[in-house]
Design an enzyme around this catalytic site. Sequence first.
Site, PDB file in Angstrom:
ATOM      1  N   GLY A  93     -13.681  -2.424  51.178  1.00 13.50           N
ATOM      2  CA  GLY A  93     -12.835  -2.774  50.045  1.00 13.50           C
ATOM      3  C   GLY A  93     -13.473  -3.783  49.104  1.00 13.50           C
ATOM      4  O   GLY A  93     -12.855  -4.191  48.120  1.00 13.50           O
ATOM      5  N   ILE A  96     -18.918  -2.461  48.673  1.00 10.45           N
ATOM      6  CA  ILE A  96     -20.222  -2.292  49.329  1.00 10.45           C
ATOM      7  C   ILE A  96     -20.584  -0.811  49.435  1.00 10.45           C
ATOM      8  O   ILE A  96     -21.702  -0.415  49.091  1.00 10.45           O
ATOM      9  CB  ILE A  96     -20.230  -2.981  50.707  1.00 10.45           C
ATOM     10  CG1 ILE A  96     -20.023  -4.487  50.531  1.00 10.45           C
ATOM     11  CG2 ILE A  96     -21.535  -2.684  51.455  1.00 10.45           C
ATOM     12  CD1 ILE A  96     -19.771  -5.248  51.822  1.00 10.45           C
ATOM     13  N   GLY A  97     -19.659   0.012  49.908  1.00  8.96           N
ATOM     14  CA  GLY A  97     -19.918   1.446  50.028  1.00  8.96           C
ATOM     15  C   GLY A  97     -20.253   2.065  48.677  1.00  8.96           C
ATOM     16  O   GLY A  97     -21.186   2.855  48.557  1.00  8.96           O
ATOM     17  N   TYR A 131     -15.009   9.450  48.304  1.00 11.34           N
ATOM     18  CA  TYR A 131     -16.097  10.272  47.752  1.00 11.34           C
ATOM     19  C   TYR A 131     -15.638  11.047  46.516  1.00 11.34           C
ATOM     20  O   TYR A 131     -16.381  11.186  45.550  1.00 11.34           O
ATOM     21  CB  TYR A 131     -16.652  11.225  48.809  1.00 11.34           C
ATOM     22  CG  TYR A 131     -17.285  10.527  49.990  1.00 11.34           C
ATOM     23  CD1 TYR A 131     -18.022   9.355  49.828  1.00 11.34           C
ATOM     24  CD2 TYR A 131     -17.151  11.031  51.269  1.00 11.34           C
ATOM     25  CE1 TYR A 131     -18.604   8.711  50.911  1.00 11.34           C
ATOM     26  CE2 TYR A 131     -17.738  10.394  52.353  1.00 11.34           C
ATOM     27  CZ  TYR A 131     -18.457   9.237  52.171  1.00 11.34           C
ATOM     28  OH  TYR A 131     -19.037   8.612  53.238  1.00 11.34           O
TER      29      TYR A 131
END
Length: 166
Positions: A93, A96-97, A131
């Site tokens: 959250g 980072i991703g 995604y």
Amino acid sequence: MLNLRPATPSDVAAILGFIRELALYEREPDAVLTTEDDLLRNGFTEPRRFHCLMAEWNGTPVGFALYFYNYSTWEGRPGIYLEDLYVQPALRGKGIGKSILTRLAAIAVEENCARFEWSVLDWNQPSIDFYHAMGAVVKSEWRGMRVDGQALRNLAKQYVTEEVAK
């Protein structure tokens, strides 16, 4: 503060730890056979079988992305396949991703890759939604195929080195 950097051999223990955490999340905690030696040999000596980005938050490793190159015969260019993406739950959250994915997309563009692709488990709706928000689409017309373990060894035994029977 987030820092993304290429992994080094000194990151191997952290990478293996993240792989094990990811396997636990994906409900396959006993499936990881990889060792630190495997990661050192395959990711940090030639020929390199994979590349890895480390995500650090305030100097501490909190996630990683392990990827390798494939090739599009139709496009005549390489592509990137993301094998694993993992961020520790406490740091999710924070973007980072998303930063990891955008960095990998930038690498793909810098290296004139035709595509950037990965797989996601069909039950992992939070990741699927994430995604989709990043612009990814599900390749519904394709089915993933795999041969591994004993089935792989059995198939390999069928290889004939002499001319195929006429």
